[in-house]
Design an enzyme around this catalytic site. Structure first.
Site, PDB file in Angstrom:
ATOM      1  N   GLY A  30     -43.383  -1.995  43.721  1.00  0.00           N
ATOM      2  CA  GLY A  30     -42.356  -0.843  43.277  1.00  0.00           C
ATOM      3  C   GLY A  30     -42.776  -0.219  42.101  1.00  0.00           C
ATOM      4  N   SER A  31     -41.662   0.804  41.792  1.00  0.00           N
ATOM      5  CA  SER A  31     -41.996   1.772  40.482  1.00  0.00           C
ATOM      6  C   SER A  31     -42.266   1.282  39.213  1.00  0.00           C
ATOM      7  CB  SER A  31     -40.925   2.944  40.833  1.00  0.00           C
ATOM      8  OG  SER A  31     -39.788   2.379  40.481  1.00  0.00           O
ATOM      9  N   THR A  32     -41.722   0.163  38.830  1.00  0.00           N
ATOM     10  CA  THR A  32     -42.295  -0.407  37.464  1.00  0.00           C
ATOM     11  C   THR A  32     -43.417  -0.909  37.472  1.00  0.00           C
ATOM     12  OG1 THR A  32     -39.641  -0.690  37.599  1.00  0.00           O
ATOM     13  CG2 THR A  32     -41.050  -1.413  35.668  1.00  0.00           C
ATOM     14  N   ASP A  85     -44.386  -8.626  38.670  1.00  0.00           N
ATOM     15  CA  ASP A  85     -43.550  -7.890  39.710  1.00  0.00           C
ATOM     16  C   ASP A  85     -42.356  -7.335  39.044  1.00  0.00           C
ATOM     17  OD1 ASP A  85     -42.832  -7.103  42.217  1.00  0.00           O
ATOM     18  OD2 ASP A  85     -42.938  -8.732  43.252  1.00  0.00           O
ATOM     19  N   GLY A  86     -41.706  -6.492  40.000  1.00  0.00           N
ATOM     20  CA  GLY A  86     -40.369  -5.841  39.332  1.00  0.00           C
ATOM     21  C   GLY A  86     -39.297  -6.588  40.054  1.00  0.00           C
ATOM     22  N   LYS A  98     -34.350  -9.413  44.781  1.00  0.00           N
ATOM     23  CA  LYS A  98     -35.782  -8.270  45.076  1.00  0.00           C
ATOM     24  C   LYS A  98     -35.745  -7.951  46.408  1.00  0.00           C
ATOM     25  CE  LYS A  98     -39.759  -9.325  43.626  1.00  0.00           C
ATOM     26  NZ  LYS A  98     -39.854  -8.111  43.489  1.00  0.00           N
ATOM     27  N   GLU A 107     -44.001 -10.755  48.501  1.00  0.00           N
ATOM     28  CA  GLU A 107     -43.912 -10.983  47.038  1.00  0.00           C
ATOM     29  C   GLU A 107     -43.632 -12.519  46.881  1.00  0.00           C
ATOM     30  OE1 GLU A 107     -42.012  -6.478  45.782  1.00  0.00           O
ATOM     31  OE2 GLU A 107     -40.582  -8.053  46.504  1.00  0.00           O
TER      32      GLU A 107
END
Ligand code: 5RP
Length: 233
Positions: A30-32, A85-86, A98, A107
């Site tokens: 993810g983007s985070t 993880d985000g 998620k 994940e």
């Protein structure tokens, strides 16, 4: 960089404090968490951090490779020390939704093999009751319309096949993703997860229950770490 992106960067980088030399680290998607991967790569190159990683998606595998994090097969290890993880949502009990990035199956496999799970998020992800995001559900392409119809009856809400530009989103595992538009109404995430997993055609569901040990949370006030009182850290 806009404010939302800056918060992702702050949270993603701060979570690297949980990672020490010698650790086997699950790398989320993810983007985070992207900022976590970039920062871990920087610390390896510049500060002598020595870790191995297990990616949770092809995208993360490619990013980790680019920044020089050595990757290993999950099955070659006797578990992982930590996964970072985000999340799309987390509630006061540290239960998660998620799968916004369609990587939920890998994940969850990686998270289940980890001694601890640290989540990186900005404060838009913090909710009182899970569900406004919807529940991402990975389903088999075979009879996916039938599986969606069964899920819709079970959950009493619309369930949509995820598409981009008119095409079904396919996961890294070749499956489809359905999103259950359940609304912020999931009173019992453990029971909801079990009910969904019981439907033939469901591969995995994006409810991550009793897995998250800490949330590294960025907001306009800065970054803080919320520790799960029932967690392993
Ligand atoms: C991917 C995920 C992501 O971790 C989740 O969607 C959060 O992503 P982002 O940090 O881009 O908001 O579950 O399957």
């Amino acid at each position: 960089m806009n404010d939302a992106e800056a918060l992702k960067k702050i949270a993603g980088e701060a979570a690297c404090e949980f990672v020490k030399t010698g650790m086997r680290v699950g790398l989320g998607t993810g983007s985070t968490v992207r900022y976590t991967v970039l920062e871990l790569g920087r610390r390896m190159a510049e500060e002598g951090l020595d870790i191995v990683g297990v990616p949770t998606s092809i995208a993360t595998q490619e990013l980790a490779t680019q920044v020089g994090i050595p990757l290993v097969e999950l099955g070659s290890l006797d578990g992982l020390d930590i996964v970072i993880d985000g999340t799309d949502e987390f509630d006061p009990q540290f239960q998660l939704i998620k799968g916004g990035g369609a990587a939920l199956l890998r994940e969850k496999i990686v998270a289940q093999q980890s001694k601890a799970m640290v989540v990186v998020a900005d404060d838009r992800k913090q909710v009182d009751c899970l569900g406004a995001f919807g529940i991402p559900i990975e389903i088999t392409p075979f009879a996916c319309d039938v599986t969606i119809s069964v899920l819709s009856s079970l959950l009493n809400c619309d369930v949509e096949l995820r598409t981009i530009e008119g095409k079904h989103v396919l996961t890294d595992n070749g499956n489809c993703i359905a999103d259950a538009r359940i609304g912020p109404s999931i009173d019992d995430p453990v029971a909801t997860e079990a009910h969904i997993l019981n439907v033939a055609g469901v591969v995995q569901v994006g409810l991550f229950n009793n897995m998250c040990d800490a949330v590294v949370l960025a907001s306009g006030e800065g970054v803080s770490t919320l520790m799960n009182p029932n967690g392993r850290l």
